[in-house]
Enzyme design. Structure first.
Site, short mmCIF file in Angstrom:
data_model
loop_
_atom_site.label_atom_id
_atom_site.label_comp_id
_atom_site.label_asym_id
_atom_site.label_seq_id
_atom_site.Cartn_x
_atom_site.Cartn_y
_atom_site.Cartn_z
CG ASP A 81 31.32 7.94 -7.29
OD1 ASP A 81 30.94 8.88 -6.56
OD2 ASP A 81 30.67 7.55 -8.26
C1 BGC Z 1 27.97 9.59 -8.02
C2 BGC Z 1 28.94 10.55 -8.66
C3 BGC Z 1 28.87 11.89 -7.98
C4 BGC Z 1 29.11 11.71 -6.49
C5 BGC Z 1 29.11 13.01 -5.72
C6 BGC Z 1 28.11 9.56 -6.51
O1 BGC Z 1 27.07 8.84 -5.93
O2 BGC Z 1 28.22 8.29 -8.54
O3 BGC Z 1 28.66 10.66 -10.03
O4 BGC Z 1 29.81 12.77 -8.54
O5 BGC Z 1 28.11 10.86 -5.97
O6 BGC Z 1 27.85 13.55 -5.64
#
Ligand code: BGC
Length: 758
Positions: free
Chosen positions: A316
């Site tokens: 993530d």
């Molecule tokens: C979130 C994810 C998301 C990613 C990309 C992160 O902050 O936890 O769920 O897919 O950002 O946008």
């Protein structure tokens, strides 16, 4: 997935003609088989490509950057920077890009950007296509004009996986229309911490609902081939345990014993892996003190070894760096890179620089990370790109693209919004309202498209009201359109956290026939949505109290992404209607429910708590139902999981339970009849209780559900088969076991005991 292994099988035994016959949850799982896997030819191609790659090219393939890292400006003024793009793609061999900066852009804009990106790929030695990823959470969030459905929690309230599957197909097609092949969805974190600001992104507190809905989302996104012009690869997130932070704040530690992890949090991921998901995204928090990105046991032994996942594990946002500066689990980024890659991270969402690739290249040269591990990760990434069809056509979806936000798709979203509304309370049949009643509409969410949608709407936070489409109706606008301006008085009453003209609202209530008080939450996503108090803010409660005191019937309309406590006002309200962020069409759907044009059929996919210190789920332990002294007990919901009223009535009868001679399977049947005066839909929820077990058993577990639509007087008999897994649980040794003994099946108010002998 085999029917028996999955759990219950349900068949409709006898049914008179009805509006729509939907498969029950197990028939649904049976019907939607996983897609074909990558063809042998593709595997050979990937192998041959890997053999040609340098170490530098390989670590580049494991690197993902955000759009802002390769562009200048933002919003409408954003331009890809040829110099930054060339450095990233040609010099550093970056594999993947993600995100927007910062607002949804038209699909045609996206298509131009994809062309520029793939044109840059043409300058590289091996011309490996770049895969672009977006968060299409309740529709194609970042594609302007996209069809927006209820948030996943609202979709769970429909108990209609077919509808979620159809919605997911639309979302996939509208995402591919932007030339984007990778969707960071579905969220399969089981939502059992109501404070958590991402609860609305989940399918609620029950692992079985999350399992069925998760499979529906994956099958909808990926279709029978994730590489077509209308399908995308999905990403199961956030593996695993992210949704259970002890303090309720986002990205904070969770304590999850292995038994609970396996019983509750793992099943949706296991089923969605079997359903063919191309990738998983990893938990940003920590479980039992180990950051998700460092947890080799969960990422390798469990995800690969036990679940058999062969796709890509992507980090993530910035989480390898966060392992250093937030989790303090490694002294520097290079060491964090080593630990994370060895723990099983295949691709790093770095996402603002290529430091990950630099560190990894050095680590391989030093012998600290084996080349075999890098080859494994790159093979998975190239295979995913092949499965997405990118080697055949890196711009797939951009020629003759799907129309974004078509009338047909919007109609589907409206239908989903209708089915997602939950009627929680209807004392004295206050609802539906007569269209000639004089109503006061008040409250901070009455005239807000943002509260209807929540985060991941046009922007990450969903809080830019000026960007929302002008032609969608708020609750207020939809009520006015339905009954005419002359019947509606609007007084704002309060902002979300500040009283405004509360006294004026109370005065207006006194001269209206009914007051509709719209309460709830702003739009938020992730950490900015953290709260310390689950109760609705004081200003809103004060407004509701003042309006109730005016003495006219009050209907509360709650628009929220988590169950904000309403103890102080709920008893004074005659009606309570819940919209779990039903989306752009939600205002319309709510007005239709309030005036009876639509008969509500949603049921709670979460427990709606009554007290801040009693946040238990429906599958709590038996002694939490007992008097713990002085008249107190622990499980005291305001509204129970599975609760949801209708304007008609349903009667259940003839629950029959017949175990096989040896015990399992157990045949179950039950009849449900519409005993009221109007057509309605009823999600039928089938629970099993293990009366005694070596680990104190939950009071019940949902093992099957079926949404049935019945005309007045119509009845239907449903037949189920309880297989071994439906009677089993994870024991202290982490093994799924069936302990013989006494069990109970319960459906609505009916119960039937049976025994499984040794
Ligand atoms: C979130 C994810 C998301 C990613 C990309 C992160 O902050 O936890 O769920 O897919 O950002 O946008």
């Amino acid at each position: 997935m085999s029917l028996r292994a999955a759990g219950l099988a349900v068949a409709v035994l006898a049914a008179s003609a009805s509006a729509q016959e939907l498969p029950d949850s197990q028939a649904f799982l049976e019907k939607h088989q996983p897609p074909q896997r990558v063809a042998a030819g593709q595997a050979a191609k990937v192998k041959a490509l890997l053999a040609k790659m340098t170490l530098h090219e390989k670590v580049g393939q494991m690197t993902q950057l955000t759009l802002a890292a390769v562009s200048d400006g933002s919003n409408e003024n954003l331009k890809l920077s040829p110099a930054k793009l060339e450095k990233a793609i040609v010099d550093d061999g970056v594999s993947s890009l993600l995100n927007v900066a910062d607002i949804a852009m038209p699909a045609s804009w996206w298509r131009e950007r994809q062309k520029e990106i793939q044109a840059m790929v043409e300058k590289t030695r091996l011309k490996i296509p770049v895969v672009y990823g977006l968060d299409s959470i309740h529709g194609a969030t970042y594609v302007a004009g996209a069809t927006l459905f209820p948030q996943p929690l609202g979709m769970a309230a429909t108990f209609n996986p077919e509808l979620l599957l159809e919605g997911s197909r639309i979302t996939a097609a509208e995402t591919r229309a932007a030339g984007v092949a990778w969707n960071f969805s579905p969220v399969l974190d089981v939502g059992r911490q109501p404070l958590w600001p991402r609860l609305y992104e989940t399918f609620g507190e029950d692992p079985y609902v999350a399992t069925v809905m998760g499979v529906a989302a994956v099958r909808g996104y990926e279709g029978s081939d994730p590489g077509t012009a209308t399908t995308v690869g999905s990403s199961l997130k956030h593996y695993i345990g992210y949704s259970f932070p002890t303090n309720g704040h986002d990205r904070t530690p969770a304590l999850i014993p292995d038994t609970l992890l396996r019983e509750i949090f793992l099943p949706p991921f296991a089923a969605a892996v079997k359903a063919g998901a191309l990738s998983v995204m990893v938990n940003s928090g920590d479980v039992n003190g180990v950051p998700g990105h460092f947890n080799r046991h969960l990422l390798v032994d469990v995800l690969r070894g036990e679940l058999g996942f062969d796709g890509v594990a992507v980090s993530d946002w910035e989480d390898i760096k966060k392992a250093v500066n937030i989790h303090r689990a490694a002294p520097d980024d290079k060491e964090a890179t080593r630990i994370a890659v060895l723990a099983g991270i295949d691709m790093s969402m770095v996402p603002t620089d290529t430091s990950f690739a630099t560190h990894l290249e050095a680590l391989v040269k030093e012998g600290a990370v084996p080349m075999a591990r890098v080859d494994e990760a790159v093979t998975r990434i190239l295979t995913m790109k092949a499965r997405m069809g990118l080697f055949d056509d890196p711009l797939r979806g951009t020629q003759a693209p799907t129309e974004v936000g078509s009338a047909a798709s919007r109609a589907k979203a409206l239908e989903a919004a209708r089915q997602s509304i939950v009627l929680l309370k209807n004392e004295g049949g206050v609802l539906p309202l007569s269209p000639t009643a004089k109503v006061l509409v008040t409250g901070p969410t009455a005239d807000s498209l943002m509260s209807l949608n929540n985060g991941w709407t046009i922007t990450w936070q969903g809080d830019r009201g000026e960007l929302y489409p002008r032609d969608r109706k708020t609750v207020l606008a939809a009520i006015k359109a339905r009954v005419g301006e002359a019947n509606v008085t609007y007084v704002p009453g309060a902002e979300l956290e500040k009283e405004l003209d509360v006294a004026a609202a109370a005065t207006a209530a006194a001269s209206a026939d009914v007051a509709i008080v719209c309460l709830g939450e702003k739009a938020y996503a992730e950490t900015p949505g953290n709260i310390d108090d689950l109760a609705l803010p004081d200003a809103q409660l004060a407004l509701a109290k003042a309006v109730i005191a005016a003495g006219k019937p009050v209907v509360l309309v709650l628009l929220e992404g988590r169950p904000r406590l309403i103890r102080r006002v709920v008893d004074g309200a005659k009606g309570v209607v819940l919209g779990l962020n039903p989306g752009h069409e939600g205002g319309q759907a709510l007005a239709e429910v309030i005036y009876g044009d639509v008969n509500p059929s949603g049921k709670l996919p979460i427990t709606y708590p009554r007290f801040a210190n009693a946040l238990l789920t429906y599958d709590h332990k038996a002694f939490e139902d007992q008097d713990t002294g002085f008249g107190l007990k622990a499980y005291t919901p305001e509204f129970a999981f599975g609760h949801g009223l209708s304007y008609t009535t349903f009667a259940y009868s003839d629950l029959k339970v017949t175990p096989a001679a040896t015990g399992a399977p157990v045949a179950v049947s039950v009849t449900v009849k519409n005993t009221g005066a109007r057509a309605g839909a009823e999600p039928v929820l089938v629970y099993v209780t293990d009366q005694y077990a070596s680990i104190a058993p939950p009071v019940k577990r949902l093992r099957c559900f079926a949404r049935v639509e019945l005309k007045p007087g119509e009845s239907r008999t449903l037949a189920f088969t309880l297989a071994k897994p439906d009677l089993s649980f994870v024991n202290a040794a982490g093994k799924t076991v069936l302990e013989p003994g006494a069990f109970t099946v319960s459906v609505a108010g009916l119960k039937q005991d049976f025994e499984i002998r040794k």
